[in-house]
Design a protein around this motif. Structure first.
Motif, PDB file in Angstrom:
ATOM      1  N   GLY A 143       0.806  -1.214   0.000  1.00 53.88           N
ATOM      2  CA  GLY A 143       0.000   0.000   0.000  1.00 53.88           C
ATOM      3  C   GLY A 143       0.838   1.264   0.000  1.00 53.88           C
ATOM      4  O   GLY A 143       0.548   2.219  -0.728  1.00 53.88           O
ATOM      5  N   LEU A 144       1.903   1.280   0.790  1.00 51.04           N
ATOM      6  CA  LEU A 144       2.748   2.472   0.858  1.00 51.04           C
ATOM      7  C   LEU A 144       3.608   2.642  -0.381  1.00 51.04           C
ATOM      8  O   LEU A 144       3.854   3.773  -0.825  1.00 51.04           O
ATOM      9  CB  LEU A 144       3.608   2.432   2.118  1.00 51.04           C
ATOM     10  CG  LEU A 144       2.825   2.553   3.436  1.00 51.04           C
ATOM     11  CD1 LEU A 144       3.763   2.419   4.627  1.00 51.04           C
ATOM     12  CD2 LEU A 144       2.041   3.838   3.499  1.00 51.04           C
ATOM     13  N   VAL A 145       4.058   1.535  -0.959  1.00 52.52           N
ATOM     14  CA  VAL A 145       4.835   1.623  -2.212  1.00 52.52           C
ATOM     15  C   VAL A 145       3.951   2.151  -3.338  1.00 52.52           C
ATOM     16  O   VAL A 145       4.401   2.959  -4.153  1.00 52.52           O
ATOM     17  CB  VAL A 145       5.458   0.246  -2.571  1.00 52.52           C
ATOM     18  CG1 VAL A 145       5.955   0.210  -3.993  1.00 52.52           C
ATOM     19  CG2 VAL A 145       6.583  -0.084  -1.611  1.00 52.52           C
ATOM     20  N   LEU A 146       2.695   1.709  -3.376  1.00 51.28           N
ATOM     21  CA  LEU A 146       1.780   2.221  -4.392  1.00 51.28           C
ATOM     22  C   LEU A 146       1.435   3.686  -4.161  1.00 51.28           C
ATOM     23  O   LEU A 146       1.097   4.411  -5.097  1.00 51.28           O
ATOM     24  CB  LEU A 146       0.492   1.394  -4.407  1.00 51.28           C
ATOM     25  CG  LEU A 146       0.617  -0.025  -4.932  1.00 51.28           C
ATOM     26  CD1 LEU A 146      -0.699  -0.781  -4.753  1.00 51.28           C
ATOM     27  CD2 LEU A 146       1.038  -0.043  -6.387  1.00 51.28           C
ATOM     28  N   LEU A 147       1.542   4.141  -2.937  1.00 50.33           N
ATOM     29  CA  LEU A 147       1.245   5.526  -2.600  1.00 50.33           C
ATOM     30  C   LEU A 147       2.451   6.447  -2.826  1.00 50.33           C
ATOM     31  O   LEU A 147       2.281   7.660  -2.975  1.00 50.33           O
ATOM     32  CB  LEU A 147       0.797   5.615  -1.138  1.00 50.33           C
ATOM     33  CG  LEU A 147       0.195   6.910  -0.646  1.00 50.33           C
ATOM     34  CD1 LEU A 147      -1.081   7.226  -1.415  1.00 50.33           C
ATOM     35  CD2 LEU A 147      -0.095   6.815   0.832  1.00 50.33           C
ATOM     36  N   ALA A 148       3.637   5.898  -2.896  1.00 47.64           N
ATOM     37  CA  ALA A 148       4.859   6.704  -2.984  1.00 47.64           C
ATOM     38  C   ALA A 148       4.895   7.641  -4.195  1.00 47.64           C
ATOM     39  O   ALA A 148       5.293   8.797  -4.051  1.00 47.64           O
ATOM     40  CB  ALA A 148       6.087   5.798  -2.971  1.00 47.64           C
ATOM     41  N   PRO A 149       4.479   7.197  -5.388  1.00 51.71           N
ATOM     42  CA  PRO A 149       4.555   8.132  -6.528  1.00 51.71           C
ATOM     43  C   PRO A 149       3.322   9.037  -6.630  1.00 51.71           C
ATOM     44  O   PRO A 149       2.806   9.286  -7.706  1.00 51.71           O
ATOM     45  CB  PRO A 149       4.648   7.200  -7.731  1.00 51.71           C
ATOM     46  CG  PRO A 149       3.884   5.992  -7.333  1.00 51.71           C
ATOM     47  CD  PRO A 149       4.156   5.853  -5.850  1.00 51.71           C
ATOM     48  N   LEU A 150       2.835   9.528  -5.511  1.00 50.46           N
ATOM     49  CA  LEU A 150       1.624  10.343  -5.468  1.00 50.46           C
ATOM     50  C   LEU A 150       1.727  11.506  -6.444  1.00 50.46           C
ATOM     51  O   LEU A 150       2.700  12.248  -6.446  1.00 50.46           O
ATOM     52  CB  LEU A 150       1.410  10.875  -4.044  1.00 50.46           C
ATOM     53  CG  LEU A 150       0.190  11.740  -3.802  1.00 50.46           C
ATOM     54  CD1 LEU A 150      -1.071  10.926  -4.059  1.00 50.46           C
ATOM     55  CD2 LEU A 150       0.199  12.263  -2.391  1.00 50.46           C
ATOM     56  N   GLY A 151       0.715  11.603  -7.285  1.00 48.10           N
ATOM     57  CA  GLY A 151       0.703  12.676  -8.273  1.00 48.10           C
ATOM     58  C   GLY A 151      -0.491  13.591  -8.065  1.00 48.10           C
ATOM     59  O   GLY A 151      -1.453  13.240  -7.398  1.00 48.10           O
ATOM     60  N   THR A 152      -0.435  14.745  -8.680  1.00 48.84           N
ATOM     61  CA  THR A 152      -1.524  15.701  -8.529  1.00 48.84           C
ATOM     62  C   THR A 152      -2.746  15.299  -9.346  1.00 48.84           C
ATOM     63  O   THR A 152      -3.836  15.805  -9.115  1.00 48.84           O
ATOM     64  CB  THR A 152      -1.070  17.106  -8.970  1.00 48.84           C
ATOM     65  OG1 THR A 152      -0.604  17.043 -10.322  1.00 48.84           O
ATOM     66  CG2 THR A 152       0.035  17.617  -8.061  1.00 48.84           C
ATOM     67  N   ALA A 153      -2.579  14.387 -10.291  1.00 50.02           N
ATOM     68  CA  ALA A 153      -3.693  13.962 -11.139  1.00 50.02           C
ATOM     69  C   ALA A 153      -4.495  12.826 -10.509  1.00 50.02           C
ATOM     70  O   ALA A 153      -5.492  12.396 -11.080  1.00 50.02           O
ATOM     71  CB  ALA A 153      -3.165  13.530 -12.501  1.00 50.02           C
ATOM     72  N   TRP A 154      -4.086  12.337  -9.358  1.00 49.53           N
ATOM     73  CA  TRP A 154      -4.799  11.227  -8.721  1.00 49.53           C
ATOM     74  C   TRP A 154      -6.111  11.730  -8.136  1.00 49.53           C
ATOM     75  O   TRP A 154      -6.177  12.805  -7.545  1.00 49.53           O
ATOM     76  CB  TRP A 154      -3.967  10.629  -7.601  1.00 49.53           C
ATOM     77  CG  TRP A 154      -2.819   9.788  -8.065  1.00 49.53           C
ATOM     78  CD1 TRP A 154      -2.283   9.734  -9.315  1.00 49.53           C
ATOM     79  CD2 TRP A 154      -2.057   8.892  -7.282  1.00 49.53           C
ATOM     80  NE1 TRP A 154      -1.242   8.870  -9.339  1.00 49.53           N
ATOM     81  CE2 TRP A 154      -1.081   8.336  -8.105  1.00 49.53           C
ATOM     82  CE3 TRP A 154      -2.096   8.517  -5.958  1.00 49.53           C
ATOM     83  CZ2 TRP A 154      -0.162   7.402  -7.651  1.00 49.53           C
ATOM     84  CZ3 TRP A 154      -1.186   7.590  -5.498  1.00 49.53           C
ATOM     85  CH2 TRP A 154      -0.228   7.037  -6.343  1.00 49.53           C
ATOM     86  N   SER A 155      -7.122  10.904  -8.268  1.00 48.59           N
ATOM     87  CA  SER A 155      -8.410  11.241  -7.662  1.00 48.59           C
ATOM     88  C   SER A 155      -8.378  10.851  -6.183  1.00 48.59           C
ATOM     89  O   SER A 155      -7.552  10.037  -5.772  1.00 48.59           O
ATOM     90  CB  SER A 155      -9.533  10.501  -8.372  1.00 48.59           C
ATOM     91  OG  SER A 155      -9.472   9.120  -8.086  1.00 48.59           O
ATOM     92  N   PRO A 156      -9.270  11.400  -5.393  1.00 48.65           N
ATOM     93  CA  PRO A 156      -9.329  10.998  -3.983  1.00 48.65           C
ATOM     94  C   PRO A 156      -9.597   9.501  -3.816  1.00 48.65           C
ATOM     95  O   PRO A 156      -9.107   8.888  -2.872  1.00 48.65           O
ATOM     96  CB  PRO A 156     -10.473  11.835  -3.416  1.00 48.65           C
ATOM     97  CG  PRO A 156     -10.502  13.051  -4.275  1.00 48.65           C
ATOM     98  CD  PRO A 156     -10.139  12.555  -5.652  1.00 48.65           C
ATOM     99  N   ALA A 157     -10.335   8.904  -4.733  1.00 49.31           N
ATOM    100  CA  ALA A 157     -10.616   7.468  -4.646  1.00 49.31           C
ATOM    101  C   ALA A 157      -9.337   6.651  -4.838  1.00 49.31           C
ATOM    102  O   ALA A 157      -9.144   5.633  -4.161  1.00 49.31           O
ATOM    103  CB  ALA A 157     -11.653   7.072  -5.686  1.00 49.31           C
TER     104      ALA A 157
END
Length: 68
Positions: free
Chosen positions: A31-45
């Motif tokens: 879960g944290l590895v998938l969250l690491a490349p957080l981008g501004t285009a990601w939706s809240p979902a």
């Protein structure tokens, strides 16, 4: 975490604490590895799904069974 904790406790009672802790740590890591490349285009979902996966792993890792 609140839902996964008691489930993790029950699983630990049946299968032992080590396999449940390893599975919880693995889910948290994924879960944290998938969250690491957080981008501004990601939706809240999209963010919520990744956080839910990490939270489920944390709940399994530190899960306790309630005994009434």
């Amino acid at each position: 975490m609140g839902i996964a904790g008691p489930i993790g406790g029950r699983l630990a009672d049946r299968a032992g604490s080590r396999p449940v802790a390893v599975a919880g740590a693995a889910l948290t890591t994924v879960g944290l590895v998938l969250l690491a490349p957080l981008g501004t285009a990601w939706s809240p979902a999209e963010v919520a799904v990744r956080l839910a996966l990490a939270g489920t792993g944390m709940g399994l890792y530190g899960g306790r069974r309630r005994r009434w």
